[in-house]
Design an enzyme around this catalytic site. Structure first.
Site, PDB file in Angstrom:
ATOM      1  N   THR A   1      -4.705   5.233  30.229  1.00 47.94           N
ATOM      2  CA  THR A   1      -4.923   6.350  31.429  1.00 47.94           C
ATOM      3  C   THR A   1      -5.184   7.595  30.736  1.00 47.94           C
ATOM      4  OG1 THR A   1      -2.297   6.553  31.004  1.00 47.94           O
ATOM      5  CG2 THR A   1      -3.317   5.098  33.065  1.00 47.94           C
TER       6      THR A   1
ATOM      7  N   ASN B   1      -7.177   7.909  28.031  1.00 52.92           N
ATOM      8  CA  ASN B   1      -8.679   8.004  28.011  1.00 52.92           C
ATOM      9  C   ASN B   1      -9.220   8.299  29.023  1.00 52.92           C
ATOM     10  OD1 ASN B   1      -7.479   6.693  25.416  1.00 52.92           O
ATOM     11  ND2 ASN B   1      -8.134   4.789  25.753  1.00 52.92           N
TER      12      ASN B   1
ATOM     13  N   ARG C   1       6.018  -0.211  20.514  1.00 51.75           N
ATOM     14  CA  ARG C   1       6.220   0.518  21.819  1.00 51.75           C
ATOM     15  C   ARG C   1       7.511   0.436  22.665  1.00 51.75           C
ATOM     16  NH1 ARG C   1       0.977  -1.284  25.615  1.00 51.75           N
ATOM     17  NH2 ARG C   1       1.204   0.768  26.294  1.00 51.75           N
TER      18      ARG C   1
ATOM     19  N   LYS D   1     -15.473  -3.911  37.056  1.00 48.27           N
ATOM     20  CA  LYS D   1     -16.206  -3.888  35.588  1.00 48.27           C
ATOM     21  C   LYS D   1     -16.315  -5.203  34.902  1.00 48.27           C
ATOM     22  CE  LYS D   1     -13.105  -1.028  34.135  1.00 48.27           C
ATOM     23  NZ  LYS D   1     -12.278  -0.874  35.331  1.00 48.27           N
TER      24      LYS D   1
ATOM     25  N   ASP E   1     -12.038   2.179  30.007  1.00 41.59           N
ATOM     26  CA  ASP E   1     -11.481   3.698  30.374  1.00 41.59           C
ATOM     27  C   ASP E   1     -12.340   4.749  30.704  1.00 41.59           C
ATOM     28  OD1 ASP E   1      -8.861   1.926  29.938  1.00 41.59           O
ATOM     29  OD2 ASP E   1      -8.808   2.865  27.849  1.00 41.59           O
TER      30      ASP E   1
END
Length: 305
Positions: free
Chosen positions: A31, A33, A102, A223, A256
């Site tokens: 998000t 990017n 993370r 995409k 992105d």
């Protein structure tokens, strides 16, 4: 009149390899990017990255990096003792693989203060988030997030969502399906990637993805990497050819950046087909640089070409 652009999610520390043991530290995340490209292509619009930060030196460096590039953080909370997530990119040719650290990232607490979250989304022309935004939150936090997004939409914000399915972030496929369907129901624009949708929902073709999502969201852009994008709007669909890059350097952040180019063009008043053509040019420029964030001037030159 609302003029800002806000993106919600996790910006991580990015380690990208140069040669041998030489690594470059940067900041990136799906998000972020997208917001980076959006901000480059819509510099007249205030840009806000909505997340949560730790109180460590790396978090302070993140906030400073955002500020240096004209991106604010709204009312994003600072969580004592927390820190950013980290990932490393390894490349085989131009194709990338990621290793993540993370599990205790501060961004998992981005919805910990509902009042601050709602404040960050005030007066935004566009609010953007992704399936990764949802995946890093627990169920209660996802509900808090969607409540804030619905309120922003009612106040006039355009809402865009990329399902961006990453199986390892979800406890189960079924949990991901339910959360992503809830998000699509509050979005005005959906920006899925076909292989993700095929993996998550079993869609046979991009057309099947578009038809399914059009029942939930008014504007859909599917995409498909180097393959054409498929736009579906008001019951009609259109194929938009991608821009071929003969020798890509690094495909990190291409999808992105496509999203950022598409949304910048739509905010500027371009029709969906024209916006997708601009977005393909932006994505093609991004795969010719290393790392997820291309220089602003590179993005602008591609967008305006």
């Amino acid at each position: 009149m609302a003029n800002g652009i806000a993106s919600i999610g996790e910006c991580m520390l990015e380690l990208s390899g140069r040669s041998g043991s030489d690594w470059r530290l940067g900041f990136a995340g799906d998000t972020f990017n997208t917001l980076w490209a959006l901000h480059a292509l819509s510099p007249e619009r205030p840009a806000t990255y909505v997340t949560a930060f730790g109180d460590d030196p790396f978090s302070r460096d993140q906030i400073a990096f955002f500020a240096e590039n004209g991106i604010g953080v709204g009312n994003s909370p600072v969580i004592a003792g927390a820190r950013p997530g980290l990932y490393a990119i390894t490349l085989t040719g131009a194709e990338r693989a990621f290793t993540y650290w993370r599990s205790d990232a501060a961004a998992r607490q981005l919805a910990s203060d509902p009042t601050a979250l709602a404040k960050s989304l005030e007066d935004q022309a566009l609010v953007y988030f992704s399936g990764i935004t949802l995946a890093i939150l627990d169920e209660a936090a996802r509900k808090t997030l969607l409540t804030a997004i619905v309120a922003a939409r009612k106040a006039g914000s355009l809402v865009a969502f990329d399902p961006n399915y990453r199986p390892r972030l979800w406890p189960s496929r079924e949990t991901a399906q339910a959360a992503i369907l809830e998000a699509l129901a509050v979005a005005d624009i959906a920006l899925p990637t076909f292989p993700d949708e095929q993996m998550l929902f079993g869609d046979a073709t991009p057309q099947a993805t578009a038809e399914r999502l059009c029942k939930l969201t008014g504007e859909v852009v599917v995409k498909n990497g180097e393959q054409p994008a498929l736009i579906a709007l008001n019951g009609a669909s259109q194929v938009i050819e991608a821009v071929h890059v003969a020798a890509p350097v690094d495909t990190t952040g291409a999808g992105d950046s496509f999203n950022g180019g598409y949304l910048a063009a739509r905010l500027a008043g371009l029709a969906p087909a024209a916006a997708a053509r601009r977005a393909h040019k932006v994505a093609a420029a991004v795969v010719q640089v290393r790392g997820a964030l291309a220089p602003f001037e590179t993005l602008r030159a591609a967008f305006d070409s």
